[in-house]
Motif scaffolding. Structure first.
Motif, PDB file in Angstrom:
ATOM      1  N   VAL A  11       0.937  -1.392  -0.083  1.00 44.26           N
ATOM      2  CA  VAL A  11       0.467   0.048  -0.037  1.00 44.26           C
ATOM      3  C   VAL A  11       1.093   0.994   0.365  1.00 44.26           C
ATOM      4  CG1 VAL A  11      -1.619   1.303   1.666  1.00 44.26           C
ATOM      5  CG2 VAL A  11      -1.698  -0.943   1.050  1.00 44.26           C
ATOM      6  N   VAL A  12       0.428   2.246  -0.689  1.00 47.97           N
ATOM      7  CA  VAL A  12       1.405   3.043  -0.661  1.00 47.97           C
ATOM      8  C   VAL A  12       0.906   4.638  -0.900  1.00 47.97           C
ATOM      9  CG1 VAL A  12       3.373   4.866  -2.711  1.00 47.97           C
ATOM     10  CG2 VAL A  12       2.969   2.261  -2.932  1.00 47.97           C
ATOM     11  N   PRO A  13       0.266   5.968   0.275  1.00 41.76           N
ATOM     12  CA  PRO A  13      -0.311   6.531  -0.181  1.00 41.76           C
ATOM     13  C   PRO A  13       0.536   7.465  -1.231  1.00 41.76           C
ATOM     14  CG  PRO A  13       0.604   6.615   1.989  1.00 41.76           C
ATOM     15  CD  PRO A  13       1.171   4.967   1.182  1.00 41.76           C
ATOM     16  N   ARG A  14      -0.354   8.504  -1.801  1.00 39.33           N
ATOM     17  CA  ARG A  14       0.352   9.584  -2.550  1.00 39.33           C
ATOM     18  C   ARG A  14       1.348  10.553  -1.530  1.00 39.33           C
ATOM     19  NH1 ARG A  14       0.975  10.002  -7.417  1.00 39.33           N
ATOM     20  NH2 ARG A  14      -1.247   8.983  -7.997  1.00 39.33           N
ATOM     21  N   MET A  15       2.129  11.139  -1.794  1.00 39.30           N
ATOM     22  CA  MET A  15       2.939  11.837  -1.210  1.00 39.30           C
ATOM     23  C   MET A  15       3.678  13.009  -1.835  1.00 39.30           C
ATOM     24  SD  MET A  15       5.749  10.372   1.515  1.00 39.30           S
ATOM     25  CE  MET A  15       5.043   9.708   2.359  1.00 39.30           C
ATOM     26  N   TRP A  16       2.572  14.212  -2.437  1.00 42.11           N
ATOM     27  CA  TRP A  16       2.521  14.961  -3.600  1.00 42.11           C
ATOM     28  C   TRP A  16       4.135  15.327  -3.668  1.00 42.11           C
ATOM     29  CZ3 TRP A  16      -2.167  14.360  -6.158  1.00 42.11           C
ATOM     30  CH2 TRP A  16      -3.149  14.503  -5.267  1.00 42.11           C
ATOM     31  N   VAL A  45      -3.777  10.058   0.386  1.00 41.76           N
ATOM     32  CA  VAL A  45      -5.189   9.417  -0.508  1.00 41.76           C
ATOM     33  C   VAL A  45      -4.433   8.647  -1.392  1.00 41.76           C
ATOM     34  CG1 VAL A  45      -6.727  11.257  -1.533  1.00 41.76           C
ATOM     35  CG2 VAL A  45      -4.800  11.094  -3.386  1.00 41.76           C
ATOM     36  N   SER A  46      -4.728   7.514  -2.733  1.00 41.16           N
ATOM     37  CA  SER A  46      -4.297   7.231  -2.842  1.00 41.16           C
ATOM     38  C   SER A  46      -2.753   6.894  -3.808  1.00 41.16           C
ATOM     39  CB  SER A  46      -4.770   5.698  -3.544  1.00 41.16           C
ATOM     40  OG  SER A  46      -4.354   4.679  -4.965  1.00 41.16           O
ATOM     41  N   GLY A  47      -1.752   6.530  -4.144  1.00 40.34           N
ATOM     42  CA  GLY A  47      -0.772   6.396  -5.093  1.00 40.34           C
ATOM     43  C   GLY A  47      -0.830   6.555  -6.159  1.00 40.34           C
ATOM     44  N   HIS A  48      -1.233   5.312  -6.258  1.00 41.08           N
ATOM     45  CA  HIS A  48      -2.024   4.290  -7.373  1.00 41.08           C
ATOM     46  C   HIS A  48      -0.140   3.828  -7.380  1.00 41.08           C
ATOM     47  CE1 HIS A  48      -5.485   7.198  -8.322  1.00 41.08           C
ATOM     48  NE2 HIS A  48      -5.775   6.494  -9.228  1.00 41.08           N
ATOM     49  N   ALA A  49       0.406   3.559  -7.350  1.00 41.56           N
ATOM     50  CA  ALA A  49       1.642   2.180  -6.695  1.00 41.56           C
ATOM     51  C   ALA A  49       1.046   1.354  -8.166  1.00 41.56           C
ATOM     52  CB  ALA A  49       2.217   2.354  -6.345  1.00 41.56           C
ATOM     53  N   TYR A  50       0.283   1.232  -8.101  1.00 42.76           N
ATOM     54  CA  TYR A  50      -0.654  -0.368  -8.608  1.00 42.76           C
ATOM     55  C   TYR A  50      -0.805   0.519 -10.449  1.00 42.76           C
ATOM     56  CZ  TYR A  50      -4.366   2.447  -6.764  1.00 42.76           C
ATOM     57  OH  TYR A  50      -5.432   3.042  -7.125  1.00 42.76           O
ATOM     58  N   ALA A  51      -0.589   1.154 -10.800  1.00 45.52           N
ATOM     59  CA  ALA A  51      -1.994   1.243 -11.799  1.00 45.52           C
ATOM     60  C   ALA A  51      -0.906   2.356 -12.977  1.00 45.52           C
ATOM     61  CB  ALA A  51      -2.314   3.340 -11.627  1.00 45.52           C
ATOM     62  N   LYS A  52      -1.866   1.633 -14.601  1.00 43.42           N
ATOM     63  CA  LYS A  52      -1.256   1.656 -15.726  1.00 43.42           C
ATOM     64  C   LYS A  52      -1.807   3.182 -15.141  1.00 43.42           C
ATOM     65  CE  LYS A  52      -0.301  -1.987 -16.427  1.00 43.42           C
ATOM     66  NZ  LYS A  52       0.571  -2.914 -15.518  1.00 43.42           N
ATOM     67  N   GLN A  94      10.481   8.434  -4.406  1.00 47.67           N
ATOM     68  CA  GLN A  94       9.890   9.594  -3.369  1.00 47.67           C
ATOM     69  C   GLN A  94       8.645   9.318  -2.309  1.00 47.67           C
ATOM     70  OE1 GLN A  94      10.960  13.212  -4.852  1.00 47.67           O
ATOM     71  NE2 GLN A  94      12.570  13.386  -4.533  1.00 47.67           N
ATOM     72  N   ARG A  95       8.378   8.405  -2.128  1.00 42.93           N
ATOM     73  CA  ARG A  95       7.523   8.028  -0.561  1.00 42.93           C
ATOM     74  C   ARG A  95       7.915   6.860   0.086  1.00 42.93           C
ATOM     75  NH1 ARG A  95       2.723   7.786  -5.442  1.00 42.93           N
ATOM     76  NH2 ARG A  95       2.723   5.980  -6.727  1.00 42.93           N
ATOM     77  N   ILE A  96       6.725   6.654   0.409  1.00 41.59           N
ATOM     78  CA  ILE A  96       6.093   5.437   1.607  1.00 41.59           C
ATOM     79  C   ILE A  96       5.280   3.808   0.989  1.00 41.59           C
ATOM     80  CG2 ILE A  96       6.085   4.188   4.058  1.00 41.59           C
ATOM     81  CD1 ILE A  96       7.468   7.594   4.652  1.00 41.59           C
ATOM     82  N   ASP A  97       6.428   2.497   0.963  1.00 40.63           N
ATOM     83  CA  ASP A  97       5.263   1.595   1.002  1.00 40.63           C
ATOM     84  C   ASP A  97       5.790   0.904   1.970  1.00 40.63           C
ATOM     85  OD1 ASP A  97       4.193  -0.399  -0.274  1.00 40.63           O
ATOM     86  OD2 ASP A  97       6.067  -0.914  -1.906  1.00 40.63           O
ATOM     87  N   LEU A  98       4.136   0.096   2.557  1.00 41.94           N
ATOM     88  CA  LEU A  98       3.233  -0.067   3.486  1.00 41.94           C
ATOM     89  C   LEU A  98       3.355  -1.551   2.942  1.00 41.94           C
ATOM     90  CD1 LEU A  98       2.602   2.512   4.052  1.00 41.94           C
ATOM     91  CD2 LEU A  98       2.045   0.873   6.269  1.00 41.94           C
ATOM     92  N   LEU A  99       4.285  -2.875   2.735  1.00 37.55           N
ATOM     93  CA  LEU A  99       4.273  -4.414   2.341  1.00 37.55           C
ATOM     94  C   LEU A  99       3.962  -5.244   3.225  1.00 37.55           C
ATOM     95  CD1 LEU A  99       7.386  -3.510   1.452  1.00 37.55           C
ATOM     96  CD2 LEU A  99       6.051  -4.622  -0.721  1.00 37.55           C
TER      97      LEU A  99
END
Lengths: 809, 109
Positions: A562-567, A622-629, A597-602
């Motif tokens: 899970v990666v929240p967005r860090m603007w 909010v979601s960091g969309h670290a999973y997204a196309k 430049q953000r934090i991942d909770l695995l």
């Protein structure tokens, strides 16, 4: 023995009738011709070119004085007819009576004038005759203002004519789109766009309330309070048959003067033709049926049998540069089906309306070359079921079946355009292949075909396959997957051109060979539909890969990260505390700082996802969309705020870009970097899109990569302001969204289409504005936090049943 | 001997989707196709243990989310070049409820 024929009205219909009559029955009739206008017959259709200055009145005269003299016609021009005495068979002109054996009423139509306050002010004209035209010519000196009320055929020709003479023209139209009787909304929109490009202001859904002015016209006031200044007002809201004389004479009149198939009125000695008549409940405003009537009436008067059969008519707008065609019936209705082709980039729209196996209507905009061919099909009522698949592509494809694209390409003539971007026709490509170009790249290099947007690549390959036969190494661009023979490019093109708006529609209409597709094509189709129809299509979660469906990245053990967005990579102590608390609460086994430049909770369990998202939402993340196309991260350096070398606020710009782009779905992931100086600490030059700030502005470069391939970005544009950076990048991302193949990163796509083409698109102000607009539109739908949405339904994420307890009973 | 247990409503599973049932032997994935057929398979790909319940459902097949192995949900057989199988469980729909055959699920003695 000659008989006396009196004709009232010297218009195009009666003029054509007289020509036929003198031809078929020379010397049989002694003709007297009345005309309210002080002149004979001229081609009213050509008033628009006169108005725009392309022609003069002399050039549009059909019958001059010599012609009337040669035919022995007694001309009573400029003289009004005051009455018809049917008993005595006498027509009373203002300057004296004349007897008749046969009378033809061809009084045409009168423009409909809305009785608005101010409609009698000087400066209010209709658009009917040479006087109106001259008034408009007079009024349209450069800098003058004109308002046209009515966005139909005549009104738009009036508007375009006056605009061509330099006037500032506004068209007010009551309906939602222009020419609603001939065009559907899509074609009306394209027409409006083209007219607006010529500087004509269009106000649809505008109801005129009053025409303002004291001694003459000054302005037009609408119901919604808008006012437009006007030195001249042209009212072009419609015409009605001119039936006053016939009414006074006691002839049968419905909306028009009722006539039989022989053009005879209720009085056997009196005939009528043209816009003043009603035949079988129908009125006539276009020239083709009027000419048919003229032929029939001439035959009747010459004593031969003839009957008028109204045929469908087609409309073309006589405005230079607006290529428009409309024929038949195009209203939607039960039992009617549409075939639609759209090429928004080139402003082309074609729509065919079918009822059963017959073509009953056609609307075309931008490319009307096939209009007459379709028109012929409408008129003949031919059964088109055999050609239905390729019908919209016109005669070039007639008979080819869609299931065999090669046959369709084979049927194309050498001059058929294959590559719209570079204007390359089939013949050019064939010549290049015969000259030795054996690969797609070689053809591309020689002809530029498919070297720009690439959407015609499939077509070019089909031309190659046809020309080279077995010598062509196919599979240079293989089909999308085993479910279809179409390439990604073909599918994207057809989704747009055929207006396919759902996955089932694509699979149905493009002949998918499997039920429900596969794990390869479904996510691609879902993306293409999201990108092409943001308003119409709804995201299909079940066609998403697990990561996008679950808005988290699946790990090898089935847990998620899970990666929240860090603007812009900027965080706060409160956010860090929330992350730490969540890690404790859900037993997160690993917390890792990412390259973006953000934090991942695995290692988060699926059923815990809604709760952890809810916690992050409450902390403002909010979601960091670290999973997204889609947009991943915008990496920044500290810029001018802290760095002694920074030239611009790179952190602020990065945050601004991330806030602009987040939530957008793209063909593959998109990562940005913004560096505050050429030292490039944010490593912007190996991102999909990079910005390097310099003293004088911002260098935008694209198509970098730092994964399986390592690529340095290439310069796209250098701009001076942050606003321009945002505009260029939004436009570039949208271009990528609209054109790239699913899963192709920006560098792969740029390799295919060429940076020059992509740059030209975003550099062109009009194209850029369109791209930005479409991006914004999409963002109004998709820029939302999926975590917030799903956190509200935690039960969906848990097992649906637990049999461990039952089994233990 | 089969022993059908009511596990959920059909409506609890999205079309072309899956839900998981926990059992003492691990999870069982219950799938629903676009035309409302229901299948139950062990939620564990024989390749690397991927959760099949998270795969994309197409026709009567599912593709494992980890490495794209494709399984026929009726037989549990891997398709194409891959070989292997995943255990299937009998399942049926009655009155909008999904009934799972729990006979293969070990009863605690």
């Amino acid at each position: 023995m000659t008989r006396k024929l009196v004709v009232i009205g010297a218009g195009m219909a009666s003029g054509r009738m007289l020509e036929h009559l003198f031809d078929q029955a020379p010397g049989q009739w002694d003709v007297t011709l009345f005309n309210a206008e002080p002149r004979g017959n001229y081609n009213r259709l050509m008033l628009s070119p006169v108005l725009s200055g392309d022609k003069t009145y002399d050039q549009i005269v059909t019958h001059d004085t010599d012609w009337y003299a040669a035919q022995g016609v007694t001309c009573r021009f400029g003289e009004a007819v005051v009455g018809i005495d049917r008993e005595a068979q006498i027509v009373h002109g203002a300057r004296g009576p004349v007897e008749y054996d046969a009378l033809v009423i061809a009084t045409g139509s009168a423009p409909f004038i809305i009785p608005l306050p101010g409609h009698k002010l000087p400066g209010v004209v209709a658009y009917r005759d040479l006087e109106d035209t001259n008034a408009m010519i007079e009024a349209s000196r450069p800098g003058a203002t004109a308002v046209v009320i009515g966005g139909g055929l005549l009104g738009l020709e009036a508007a375009a004519g006056m605009a061509a003479r330099g006037a500032e023209v506004t068209v007010i139209h009551l309906m939602g789109h222009l020419m609603e009787r001939q065009l559907d909304p899509a074609a009306g929109y394209l027409l409006q766009r083209d007219l607006e490009k010529r500087g004509i202001r269009i106000h649809c859904k505008g109801a005129t309330k009053a025409i303002l002015g004291t001694d003459k016209v000054e302005a037009v006031l609408l119901e919604d309070g808008t006012t437009y200044p006007a030195d001249l007002v042209c009212m072009a809201v419609g015409i009605r048959p001119e039936t006053r004389l016939a009414n006074d004479a006691g002839l049968e009149v419905a909306r028009g003067i009722t006539v039989t198939d022989q053009m005879r009125t209720s009085d056997p000695a009196i005939f009528a033709l043209g816009e003043c008549v009603e035949h079988d409940g129908q009125l006539f405003g276009l020239v083709a049926p009027l000419y048919d009537q003229a032929k029939v009436l001439a035959a009747t008067l010459a004593g031969t049998d003839a009957a008028f059969m109204p045929l469908q008519t087609a409309t073309k707008l006589k405005v230079t540069g607006c290529d428009l065609f409309s024929a038949g019936d195009f209203a939607e209705g039960p039992g009617r089906e549409d075939i639609v082709f759209r090429d928004p980039g080139r402003g082309i729209y074609k729509r065919l309306i079918l009822e059963g196996d017959r073509l009953i209507g056609a609307v075309m905009y931008g490319d009307t070359a096939d209009g007459p061919w379709f028109f012929d099909k409408i008129r003949s009522g031919a059964d088109i079921s055999a050609d239905r698949d390729t019908l919209i592509f016109g005669p070039a494809f007639a008979g080819g079946a869609q299931s065999d694209p090669l046959a369709a390409v084979a049927a194309l003539p050498p001059e058929a355009e294959i590559c719209g971007c570079n204007g390359v026709c089939k013949g050019t490509i064939v010549t290049a292949i015969q000259g030795g170009a054996a690969t797609l790249d070689a053809v591309r290099g020689l002809t530029k075909a498919s070297a720009s947007c690439g959407t015609c690549t499939g077509l070019v390959e089909q031309v190659m396959a046809l020309t080279l036969g077995d010598g062509f190494a196919a599979n240079a661009n293989p089909p999308m997957c085993k479910c279809t023979d179409h390439t990604h490019e073909d599918v994207r093109r057809l989704i747009k051109s055929m207006g396919l708006k759902s996955i089932p529609a694509v699979m149905q209409d493009l002949g998918w060979k499997t039920v429900g597709g596969c794990a390869s094509c479904r996510p691609a189709l879902n993306y293409y539909l999201i990108a092409d129809w943001p308003l119409d299509y709804r995201d299909d979660r079940q066609s998403r890969f697990v990561n996008e469906r679950n808005h988290a990245n699946i790990q090898k053990d089935g847990t998620y990260s899970v990666v929240p967005r860090m603007w812009g990579g900027v965080t706060t102590s409160a956010e860090l505390r929330a992350i730490a608390d969540a890690a404790d609460r859900y037993g997160v086994p690993m917390i890792k700082v990412t390259g973006g430049q953000r934090i991942d909770l695995l290692g988060v369990r699926k059923e815990d996802l809604p709760a952890i998202w809810s916690d992050f939402n409450q902390a403002g993340m909010v979601s960091g969309h670290a999973y997204a196309k889609g947009l991943r991260t915008v990496k920044t350096c500290v810029g001018t705020d802290f760095c002694r070398f920074g030239t611009q606020d790179s952190t602020g710009l990065g945050i601004r870009l991330e806030k602009l782009l987040w939530g957008s779905w793209t063909p593959a992931k998109v990562k940005l970097g913004v560096s505050g100086c050429p030292r490039n600490c944010a490593e912007a030059t190996c991102k999909d899109i990079g910005v390097v700030c310099v003293d004088s502005g911002f260098q935008i470069s694209v198509a970098g990569a730092a994964g399986m391939d390592v690529r340095e970005t290439v310069p796209l544009l250098t701009v001076e302001t942050e606003d321009e950076v945002c505009d260029v990048i939004a436009a570039f991302v949208q271009l990528y969204r609209e054109h790239a193949r699913y899963l192709h990163r920006i560098y792969k796509w740029v390799d295919k289409v060429g940076l020059d083409w992509a740059r030209a698109q975003v550099a062109d102000p009009d194209i850029r504005a369109g791209l930005i607009e479409r991006f914004r539109l999409s963002q109004t739908i998709y820029q939302t936090d999926p975590w917030a949405e799903h956190a509200a339904r935690p039960d969906d994420w848990a097992p649906v049943a637990d049999l461990r307890l039952r089994a233990a009973e | 001997m089969s022993r059908f247990i009511d596990i959920a409503a059909l409506a609890d599973i999205p079309p072309q989707g899956a839900r998981v049932v926990r059992t003492p032997q691990g999870c069982v994935a219950v799938f629903r196709t676009a035309d409302d057929r229901v299948f139950a398979l062990d939620d564990r790909c024989p390749h690397k243990g991927g959760p099949l319940s998270e795969g994309i459902v197409h026709g009567a097949s599912v593709t494992c989310p980890l490495h794209n192995w494709v399984f026929d949900m009726a037989t549990g057989q891997a398709q194409g070049a891959d070989s292997g199988a995943v255990a299937t469980h009998a399942v049926r729909v009655e009155g909008g409820r999904i009934l799972l055959d729990a006979s293969a699920i070990r009863r605690v003695a």
